[in-house]
Structures are given as structure tokens and as C-alpha cells.
Enzyme design. Structure first.
Site, PDB file in Angstrom:
ATOM      1  N   TYR A   1     -13.786 -13.871   0.423  1.00 33.58           N
ATOM      2  CA  TYR A   1     -14.576 -12.668   0.098  1.00 33.58           C
ATOM      3  C   TYR A   1     -15.838 -13.033  -0.673  1.00 33.58           C
ATOM      4  O   TYR A   1     -16.914 -12.477  -0.443  1.00 33.58           O
ATOM      5  CB  TYR A   1     -13.758 -11.699  -0.756  1.00 33.58           C
ATOM      6  CG  TYR A   1     -12.933 -10.719   0.048  1.00 33.58           C
ATOM      7  CD1 TYR A   1     -13.539  -9.647   0.701  1.00 33.58           C
ATOM      8  CD2 TYR A   1     -11.563 -10.865   0.162  1.00 33.58           C
ATOM      9  CE1 TYR A   1     -12.781  -8.747   1.439  1.00 33.58           C
ATOM     10  CE2 TYR A   1     -10.800  -9.964   0.892  1.00 33.58           C
ATOM     11  CZ  TYR A   1     -11.424  -8.908   1.531  1.00 33.58           C
ATOM     12  OH  TYR A   1     -10.681  -8.027   2.259  1.00 33.58           O
TER      13      TYR A   1
ATOM     14  N   ASP B   1      -6.606  -3.999  -7.342  1.00 32.75           N
ATOM     15  CA  ASP B   1      -7.112  -4.633  -6.124  1.00 32.75           C
ATOM     16  C   ASP B   1      -7.255  -6.127  -6.363  1.00 32.75           C
ATOM     17  O   ASP B   1      -7.441  -6.560  -7.508  1.00 32.75           O
ATOM     18  CB  ASP B   1      -8.462  -4.040  -5.707  1.00 32.75           C
ATOM     19  CG  ASP B   1      -8.751  -4.331  -4.244  1.00 32.75           C
ATOM     20  OD1 ASP B   1      -8.257  -3.581  -3.386  1.00 32.75           O
ATOM     21  OD2 ASP B   1      -9.422  -5.340  -3.954  1.00 32.75           O
TER      22      ASP B   1
ATOM     23  N   ARG C   1      -3.707   6.291   0.607  1.00 29.00           N
ATOM     24  CA  ARG C   1      -4.221   7.486   1.282  1.00 29.00           C
ATOM     25  C   ARG C   1      -3.241   8.235   2.171  1.00 29.00           C
ATOM     26  O   ARG C   1      -3.551   9.324   2.626  1.00 29.00           O
ATOM     27  CB  ARG C   1      -5.485   7.117   2.072  1.00 29.00           C
ATOM     28  CG  ARG C   1      -6.676   6.886   1.153  1.00 29.00           C
ATOM     29  CD  ARG C   1      -7.826   6.245   1.879  1.00 29.00           C
ATOM     30  NE  ARG C   1      -7.432   4.914   2.313  1.00 29.00           N
ATOM     31  CZ  ARG C   1      -8.261   4.024   2.839  1.00 29.00           C
ATOM     32  NH1 ARG C   1      -9.506   4.328   3.047  1.00 29.00           N
ATOM     33  NH2 ARG C   1      -7.831   2.839   3.193  1.00 29.00           N
TER      34      ARG C   1
ATOM     35  N   ARG D   1       0.818  -1.223   0.000  1.00 29.25           N
ATOM     36  CA  ARG D   1       0.000   0.000   0.000  1.00 29.25           C
ATOM     37  C   ARG D   1       0.849   1.270   0.000  1.00 29.25           C
ATOM     38  O   ARG D   1       0.483   2.275   0.610  1.00 29.25           O
ATOM     39  CB  ARG D   1      -0.967   0.041   1.211  1.00 29.25           C
ATOM     40  CG  ARG D   1      -2.063  -0.989   1.184  1.00 29.25           C
ATOM     41  CD  ARG D   1      -3.281  -0.478   0.427  1.00 29.25           C
ATOM     42  NE  ARG D   1      -4.203  -1.561   0.158  1.00 29.25           N
ATOM     43  CZ  ARG D   1      -5.255  -1.876   0.914  1.00 29.25           C
ATOM     44  NH1 ARG D   1      -5.531  -1.167   1.980  1.00 29.25           N
ATOM     45  NH2 ARG D   1      -6.029  -2.873   0.587  1.00 29.25           N
TER      46      ARG D   1
ATOM     47  N   ARG E   1      -7.744  10.412  -6.055  1.00 26.27           N
ATOM     48  CA  ARG E   1      -8.869   9.558  -5.635  1.00 26.27           C
ATOM     49  C   ARG E   1     -10.174  10.353  -5.664  1.00 26.27           C
ATOM     50  O   ARG E   1     -11.218   9.840  -6.053  1.00 26.27           O
ATOM     51  CB  ARG E   1      -8.579   9.037  -4.226  1.00 26.27           C
ATOM     52  CG  ARG E   1      -9.648   8.153  -3.621  1.00 26.27           C
ATOM     53  CD  ARG E   1      -9.654   6.776  -4.222  1.00 26.27           C
ATOM     54  NE  ARG E   1     -10.641   5.945  -3.555  1.00 26.27           N
ATOM     55  CZ  ARG E   1     -11.907   5.855  -3.919  1.00 26.27           C
ATOM     56  NH1 ARG E   1     -12.353   6.521  -4.954  1.00 26.27           N
ATOM     57  NH2 ARG E   1     -12.745   5.083  -3.243  1.00 26.27           N
TER      58      ARG E   1
HETATM   59  O1  CP3 Z   1       0.075  -0.014  -3.126  1.00 28.29           O
HETATM   60  C1  CP3 Z   1      -0.392  -1.188  -3.182  1.00 28.29           C
HETATM   61  O2  CP3 Z   1      -0.184  -2.024  -2.288  1.00 28.29           O
HETATM   62  C2  CP3 Z   1      -1.095  -1.624  -4.471  1.00 28.29           C
HETATM   63  C3  CP3 Z   1      -2.500  -1.563  -4.509  1.00 28.29           C
HETATM   64  C4  CP3 Z   1      -3.349  -2.524  -3.674  1.00 28.29           C
HETATM   65  C5  CP3 Z   1      -4.633  -2.170  -3.211  1.00 28.29           C
HETATM   66  N1  CP3 Z   1      -5.220  -3.262  -2.660  1.00 28.29           N
HETATM   67  C6  CP3 Z   1      -5.240  -0.833  -3.360  1.00 28.29           C
HETATM   68  C7  CP3 Z   1      -6.361  -0.449  -2.479  1.00 28.29           C
HETATM   69  C8  CP3 Z   1      -3.153  -3.860  -3.313  1.00 28.29           C
HETATM   70  C9  CP3 Z   1      -1.918  -4.730  -3.515  1.00 28.29           C
HETATM   71  C10 CP3 Z   1      -4.350  -4.316  -2.675  1.00 28.29           C
HETATM   72  C11 CP3 Z   1      -4.528  -5.708  -2.208  1.00 28.29           C
HETATM   73  C12 CP3 Z   1      -5.709  -6.036  -1.391  1.00 28.29           C
HETATM   74  N2  CP3 Z   1      -6.982  -5.573  -1.524  1.00 28.29           N
HETATM   75  C13 CP3 Z   1      -5.703  -7.012  -0.363  1.00 28.29           C
HETATM   76  C14 CP3 Z   1      -4.515  -7.842   0.033  1.00 28.29           C
HETATM   77  C15 CP3 Z   1      -3.643  -7.137   1.019  1.00 28.29           C
HETATM   78  C16 CP3 Z   1      -4.244  -7.029   2.408  1.00 28.29           C
HETATM   79  O3  CP3 Z   1      -4.617  -5.916   2.776  1.00 28.29           O
HETATM   80  O4  CP3 Z   1      -4.320  -8.060   3.075  1.00 28.29           O
HETATM   81  C17 CP3 Z   1      -7.003  -7.086   0.152  1.00 28.29           C
HETATM   82  C18 CP3 Z   1      -7.485  -7.971   1.280  1.00 28.29           C
HETATM   83  C19 CP3 Z   1      -7.807  -6.167  -0.598  1.00 28.29           C
HETATM   84  C20 CP3 Z   1      -9.269  -5.912  -0.469  1.00 28.29           C
HETATM   85  C21 CP3 Z   1      -9.521  -4.514  -0.098  1.00 28.29           C
HETATM   86  N3  CP3 Z   1      -9.423  -3.448  -0.965  1.00 28.29           N
HETATM   87  C22 CP3 Z   1      -9.927  -3.997   1.155  1.00 28.29           C
HETATM   88  C23 CP3 Z   1     -10.145  -4.825   2.401  1.00 28.29           C
HETATM   89  C24 CP3 Z   1     -10.073  -2.614   1.001  1.00 28.29           C
HETATM   90  C25 CP3 Z   1     -10.598  -1.628   2.023  1.00 28.29           C
HETATM   91  C26 CP3 Z   1      -9.564  -1.308   3.035  1.00 28.29           C
HETATM   92  C27 CP3 Z   1      -9.086   0.105   2.890  1.00 28.29           C
HETATM   93  O5  CP3 Z   1      -7.881   0.323   3.093  1.00 28.29           O
HETATM   94  O6  CP3 Z   1      -9.897   0.974   2.572  1.00 28.29           O
HETATM   95  C28 CP3 Z   1      -9.711  -2.274  -0.324  1.00 28.29           C
HETATM   96  C29 CP3 Z   1      -9.668  -0.934  -0.932  1.00 28.29           C
HETATM   97  C30 CP3 Z   1      -8.340  -0.455  -1.398  1.00 28.29           C
HETATM   98  N4  CP3 Z   1      -7.486  -1.213  -2.165  1.00 28.29           N
HETATM   99  C31 CP3 Z   1      -7.766   0.833  -1.212  1.00 28.29           C
HETATM  100  C32 CP3 Z   1      -6.547   0.849  -1.887  1.00 28.29           C
HETATM  101  C33 CP3 Z   1      -5.581   2.005  -2.019  1.00 28.29           C
HETATM  102  C34 CP3 Z   1      -8.436   1.977  -0.467  1.00 28.29           C
HETATM  103  C35 CP3 Z   1      -9.532   2.509  -1.329  1.00 28.29           C
HETATM  104  C36 CP3 Z   1      -9.608   4.003  -1.373  1.00 28.29           C
HETATM  105  O7  CP3 Z   1      -8.638   4.670  -1.778  1.00 28.29           O
HETATM  106  O8  CP3 Z   1     -10.698   4.502  -1.066  1.00 28.29           O
END
Ligand code: CP3
Length: 348
Positions: free
Chosen positions: A156, A80, A34, A30, A43
Site C-alpha cells: 500500500y 484498519d 456495512r 468484517r 458511519r
Molecule cells: O470487522 C472487521 O473485520 C474489523 C475491522 C477491519 C476493517 N479493515 C474495517 C474497514 C479490518 C480487520 C480491516 C482490515 C483491512 N483493511 C485489510 C485486511 C483484510 C482484507 O480485506 O484483505 C485491508 C486490505 C484493509 C484496507 C482497506 N480498508 C480497504 C481496501 C478498504 C476499502 C474497502 C471497503 O470495503 O470499502 C478499507 C476500508 C474499511 N476498513 C471499511 C471497513 C469497515 C469500509 C469503510 C467504510 O465503512 O466506509
């Protein structure tokens, strides 16, 4: 030379192939997101998170933002894990403040409807984003493609939301044939998605098994390592030279078994995993990755330096990629990230 050749000789790839570096290469899960004001601005212009992931120019820009700001050795494509269930035809939404929401998958009909034939067409914008990033980035930096592991995706899809996993595990006990069928389809989907990312320029891959935790020992091979091995084999048949990192979050104590049963090149370790025990389990030549606590990064100060000292010492015992044990949290101050970069690179 295929497109992915750029980045192939990077420190990250060499470390994954077993070469220990003087200073471990670094990237952060990540790292795009944010905690960066430029991400929050981008975003805000892309209201729907999934549409954002499917907008190649915006996704490439989000991927490159941390690369411009920090001396990271790799970019991870902004996307994602849930684009795979979405491309298979499941309903996926991201609700503000709630994270992902999916319509829970129920019986055999739902599994039969999963459509592998449309996967690569529907995910074409992700591949275009990878091409754009690879073209824009220096060859010394690697581009990481990724996918969720089959069990994490299945969780999921069955549960319908993040956080809770009890229904998914119950489903695995109640409907063993259906869960095996679902994991088979997902292993193929993950394999295809990863291969397409290599073709678009990815130099290394990470498979996120975010929910390897809470899996009883007798189910670990069936739900976790077996399906990952199937995806890894699909990728290796087409691209034997592209290294793969497995991240079994919550199963750091099983990292030896995970490595043996999946054959991945690198092992991502979560916050709680013990680096010494992991090194002892996999031996001196396998690459480890991790595992700074994102909360230590957020907190900064002496606590952060102590945590860094311990990881940097452990990183001398074999090939190591510096990373967090989970993603950067939004409240992380940018100077703390800059400090980590300097220390890992031996500049502070
Ligand atoms: O920089 C990076 O790591 C690359 C981008 C990336 C995202 N999600 C962007 C994202 C990666 C590699 C992921 C993987 C991901 N997504 C996982 C595996 C890693 C982990 O956390 O265990 C999982 C379980 C998800 C599913 C997911 N996507 C969740 C649970 C959420 C909500 C949590 C949150 O932080 O809001 C997301 C949304 C998400 N994926 C965001 C980002 C930057 C936030 C969304 C936003 O900007 O509003």
C-alpha cells in the site's frame, strides 16, 4: 492479572492453542461493517473513516454491534491495517467509493522519515477502544487485535492504493536494500502495535497478509514470512502466551511453509484454499481458520448449506475456527449470517 485475562479462557483462545471443540468457534472477517444498518447509521455520523477509527467510543460501538446481534465467539477491534503507515507519518486518506489512497513512498529519505517513536501515542485511541470493548464484553468472548503484515503495508505504501500491486513488486526487484529496510521498520511497528493491543485487552491477534498472492517462491521468505516472523518474535518475547493467527491471502498452497517459517498458532485460509490440503500440510494439532466464500454467504439457500457442510466436515479433522475466506460484503442479508451461526453451533 493483566486486563487481557478476561477472554483468555474463551473457546477461541483454547482452539488456537490446539484444543478442538465439538462446535468450532466462529467470528467473521468484517463482521462489523456495512451489512449492518446500525453500522451504516454510525458511519454516517463519522464522515472521515480514519477519524472514526480514532474515536474510541465510536470504534468500540462498531466493534460491539455484531456481538450484540450474533452469537460470535470473538469481536475484532474496529480499526484498519492502514493506521500503522499513518502513525508512522505517511499520508493516508479514504476516498468515497475508491478505498484507501496514500502518497506513494519513493526513496531512502521517505523510509528514513518513518517515525517509530510516535506510533503508540498516535494509536492511543485504538488502544482505548480495545479497553472499552474488553470491559463491555462477556469473558466467554475473545477480543481480537490485528495488524497488516509488513509486505501488505509496504505494498500500500509503495503503490499508493488498493487493488494494484505491480509497482510494489517491481520496487522489490529494483531496490532490494530499500525494501528490506522498509520491511524491517514495518515489522517493528507491527510488533509494537500488536503488543500495545494485548496490553489494552486483546486475547488473540490476527496478522493480515492480504497480498501474499503473486509472490514468486524465491521471494516468499524474504517478503512475506521473514518480516512476519520478526513481528511474531517481538510479540512473543513480551507475551509468549497470546495466540497469533496468520492470514496469507492468496497463498493457501504455501500454508505449510507459511506456518513453519512464521510460527503462528493459527492459519487463516482464503476462499480458494483447500481445507483438506491445508490440514495435511500442517498436521492434526495446528488450528485452521476459514474459509466460507462471502459470496455463498450473500447468496444463501442450498448453495450456502452445501458450502457449510463441507467446512463443518473438515472442521472435525483438527482445531478449527469457523470464518469466511475474506470479509463480509455489504449486500449480505442478516438472516443468512444468523443461519450460519445456528448451523455452526449445531442449532440448525
Ligand atoms: O470487522 C472487521 O473485520 C474489523 C475491522 C477491519 C476493517 N479493515 C474495517 C474497514 C479490518 C480487520 C480491516 C482490515 C483491512 N483493511 C485489510 C485486511 C483484510 C482484507 O480485506 O484483505 C485491508 C486490505 C484493509 C484496507 C482497506 N480498508 C480497504 C481496501 C478498504 C476499502 C474497502 C471497503 O470495503 O470499502 C478499507 C476500508 C474499511 N476498513 C471499511 C471497513 C469497515 C469500509 C469503510 C467504510 O465503512 O466506509
Amino acid at each position: 492479572m493483566r486486563e487481557g485475562a478476561k477472554g483468555q479462557d474463551s473457546a477461541l483462545v483454547r482452539t488456537l492453542l490446539g484444543q478442538k471443540q465439538v462446535h468450532p468457534p466462529i467470528w467473521l472477517m468484517r463482521q462489523a461493517g456495512r451489512h449492518l444498518p446500525e453500522y451504516r447509521e454510525l458511519r454516517a455520523k463519522n464522515k472521515s473513516f480514519l477519524d472514526f477509527c480514532y474515536a474510541p467510543a465510536a470504534a468500540a460501538e462498531a466493534t460491539l454491534q455484531p456481538v450484540r446481534r450474533y452469537p460470535v465467539d470473538a469481536a475484532i477491534i474496529f480499526s484498519d491495517i492502514l493506521v500503522v503507515p499513518h502513525a508512522l507519518g505517511r499520508d493516508v486518506r479514504f476516498a468515497e467509493g475508491e478505498g484507501p489512497l496514500l502518497t506513494p513512498l519513493e526513496g531512502a529519505e521517505d523510509i528514513a522519515k518513518l517515525d517509530l517513536s510516535r506510533l503508540e501515542t498516535r494509536l492511543a485511541p485504538v488502544y482505548e477502544a480495545l479497553e472499552r470493548v474488553r470491559a463491555a464484553m462477556e469473558p466467554e468472548r475473545a477480543l481480537i487485535g490485528f495488524a497488516g503484515a509488513p509486505w501488505t503495508l509496504a505494498t500500500y505504501m509503495i503503490q499508493g492504493r488498493g487493488g494494484e500491486r505491480d509497482l510494489a513488486r517491481a520496487y522489490a526487484y529494483q531496490h532490494p536494500e530499500l525494501v528490506d529496510q522498509l520491511l524491517d521498520v514495518l515489522a517493528v511497528a507491527v510488533g509494537q502495535h500488536l503488543i500495545a493491543q494485548i496490553k489494552a485487552g486483546a486475547n488473540a491477534l490476527q496478522i493480515f497478509e492480504s497480498w501474499a498472492e503473486d509472490i514468486p517462491g524465491h521471494l516468499f521468505a524474504r517478503l512475506v514470512t521473514g518480516p512476519i516472523k520478526k513481528a511474531v518474535d517481538i510479540v512473543r518475547t513480551a507475551h509468549p502466551d497470546v495466540p497469533i493467527i496468520g492470514f496469507p491471502r492468496g497463498a493457501g498452497h504455501r500454508v505449510g511453509q507459511f506456518h513453519q517459517e512464521t510460527g503462528v498458532n493459527g492459519l487463516g485460509l482464503d476462499i480458494a484454499a483447500d481445507l483438506g490440503a491445508a490440514r495435511a500440510a500442517v498436521g492434526p494439532t495446528i488450528c485452521l481458520q476459514g474459509n466460507l466464500d462471502p459470496m455463498a454467504l450473500m447468496a444463501g439457500g442450498a448453495a450456502l448449506d452445501q458450502a457449510l457442510d463441507a467446512i463443518l466436515a473438515a472442521a472435525q479433522t483438527g482445531p478449527h475456527i469457523f470464518n469466511l475466506g475474506h470479509g463480509v460484503v455489504p449486500a449480505t442479508p442478516i438472516p443468512h449470517v444468523e443461519h450460519v451461526m445456528k448451523r455452526v453451533k449445531g442449532l440448525a
